[in-house]
Design an enzyme around this catalytic site. Structure first.
Site, PDB file in Angstrom:
ATOM      1  N   LYS A  47       0.837  -1.195   0.000  1.00 47.92           N
ATOM      2  CA  LYS A  47       0.000   0.000   0.000  1.00 47.92           C
ATOM      3  C   LYS A  47       0.880   1.255   0.000  1.00 47.92           C
ATOM      4  CE  LYS A  47      -2.971   2.724   3.012  1.00 47.92           C
ATOM      5  NZ  LYS A  47      -2.005   3.831   3.013  1.00 47.92           N
ATOM      6  N   LEU A  81      -4.712   0.035   7.557  1.00 47.48           N
ATOM      7  CA  LEU A  81      -3.538   0.888   7.591  1.00 47.48           C
ATOM      8  C   LEU A  81      -4.011   2.324   7.436  1.00 47.48           C
ATOM      9  CD1 LEU A  81      -0.844  -0.987   5.429  1.00 47.48           C
ATOM     10  CD2 LEU A  81      -0.956  -0.807   7.909  1.00 47.48           C
ATOM     11  N   ASP A  82      -3.426   3.225   8.226  1.00 46.02           N
ATOM     12  CA  ASP A  82      -3.837   4.623   8.166  1.00 46.02           C
ATOM     13  C   ASP A  82      -3.553   5.222   6.796  1.00 46.02           C
ATOM     14  OD1 ASP A  82      -4.563   4.356  10.808  1.00 46.02           O
ATOM     15  OD2 ASP A  82      -2.666   5.152  11.576  1.00 46.02           O
ATOM     16  N   LEU A  83      -4.086   6.421   6.596  1.00 41.34           N
ATOM     17  CA  LEU A  83      -3.914   7.105   5.318  1.00 41.34           C
ATOM     18  C   LEU A  83      -2.440   7.284   4.980  1.00 41.34           C
ATOM     19  CD1 LEU A  83      -5.169   8.738   2.921  1.00 41.34           C
ATOM     20  CD2 LEU A  83      -5.022  10.750   4.403  1.00 41.34           C
ATOM     21  N   THR A  85       0.126   5.639   6.389  1.00 37.60           N
ATOM     22  CA  THR A  85       0.931   4.443   6.659  1.00 37.60           C
ATOM     23  C   THR A  85       1.051   3.632   5.383  1.00 37.60           C
ATOM     24  OG1 THR A  85       0.164   4.409   8.948  1.00 37.60           O
ATOM     25  CG2 THR A  85       1.171   2.402   8.091  1.00 37.60           C
TER      26      THR A  85
END
Length: 314
Positions: A47, A81-83, A85
């Site tokens: 990602k 997963l955070d924006l 990360t």
């Protein structure tokens, strides 16, 4: 469907959803047998930062599904997963496998690398092994190690098993660090490897089965290679026939063949024949250190009156 009597077991309609099934044998819907579920598939996705892990966003921000290839099956993410990360995100087609990967009781490890601004010691990081409570939220054991310092920044590796919302960032902020980059490098036995941002690869089926049998097993190098799709081998170019002349058919392409070696010929042997001795040269070698004198040639006698022919003067 059960209330309408459409589901049957061994030809008898099922009366209640609270029916325990040991297998799908004999289960029918509208008279058609129910097929067995397809094997669970697991994908590893790198990602990039700036993508949301959601199917759609009301604010119109980009999501991972905007970047994934369109020919993939329906995939659900394992965890979040955070924006901002980046790194390894697991995607699967099976809800049961997703649940097994996410449950803290399974003990599946997650590994992160964080770049943060500030100062921290290895002793402070080792205290996280006992867990920490931050603003009433209890975080479990974290194995943290100081990798290196680059100026005012530090690189920290953290291994945990819970994966609570923003856990890594909150724990590091509790230690006085400001996280500027966060990368997930491992989820259980599955590694990010050399996947580039935006690339996706599928885990081999026997590795998925091996994980379901032993979720706490560590990573192996074979699983890294399994995530990459190797290019298909190129076929050898076919021989091209020479262009045909007018009135003549095209010649077939020449194919190089290896001629078989002929066995050495054997002379027919006659009964009683013995092996003939090797022929020796007529010239005999003289023993070294000896000198032989040649016999003197007899002088040619001249007859009286014979005169030598005179040579013409030039």
């Amino acid at each position: 469907m059960i209330t309408d009597g459409r589901v049957a077991l061994d030809g008898k309609p099922v009366e209640t959803p609270a029916t325990i099934l040991t297998s799908l044998r004999g289960v029918t819907v509208d008279g058609a047998p129910v097929e067995a579920p397809a094997p669970a598939r697991l994908f590893l996705y790198h990602k990039p930062s700036g993508l949301l892990v959601t199917e759609r966003d009301p604010a119109g921000r980009r999501t991972i599904y905007d970047q994934l290839p369109k020919d993939l099956p329906r995939l659900v993410p394992v965890g979040r997963l955070d924006l901002n990360t980046e790194g390894l995100l697991l995607l699967t087609t099976d809800g049961e496998l997703k649940r097994q990967l996410e449950l803290p009781s399974t003990g599946v490890e997650r590994a992160y690398r964080a770049r943060a601004y500030g100062q921290v010691s290895q002793a402070q990081l080792e205290e996280l092994i006992e867990g920490v409570e931050i603003e009433g939220v209890r975080y479990g054991s974290i194995n943290a190690n100081l990798e290196r310092r680059t100026g005012a920044n530090v690189w920290v590796e953290m291994i945990l098993t819970e994966g609570k919302n923003r856990e890594v960032r909150r724990v590091l902020e509790f230690l006085g660090l400001k996280v500027s980059r966060l990368i997930r490098t491992r989820y259980g036995p599955f590694l990010l490897g050399d996947l580039k941002p935006g690339e996706i690869g599928e885990v081999r089926q026997h590795d998925v089965i091996g994980f379901r049998r032993d979720p706490t097993k560590g990573p192996s190098p074979e699983r890294v290679d399994a995530t990459r799709k190797a290019p298909a081998p190129r076929a050898a170019p076919a021989p091209v026939a020479a262009p045909a002349r007018r009135g003549r058919p095209a010649a077939a392409p020449a194919v190089a063949t290896e001629r078989p070696k002929r066995p050495p010929r054997k002379q027919p042997s006659r009964p009683g024949d013995a092996e003939a001795p090797r022929a020796t040269s007529k010239r005999t070698e003289r023993p070294t250190g000896t000198i032989t004198a040649r016999p003197a040639r007899p002088k040619r006698s001249r007859r009286p009156g014979d005169a030598r022919p005179s040579r013409p003067k030039s």
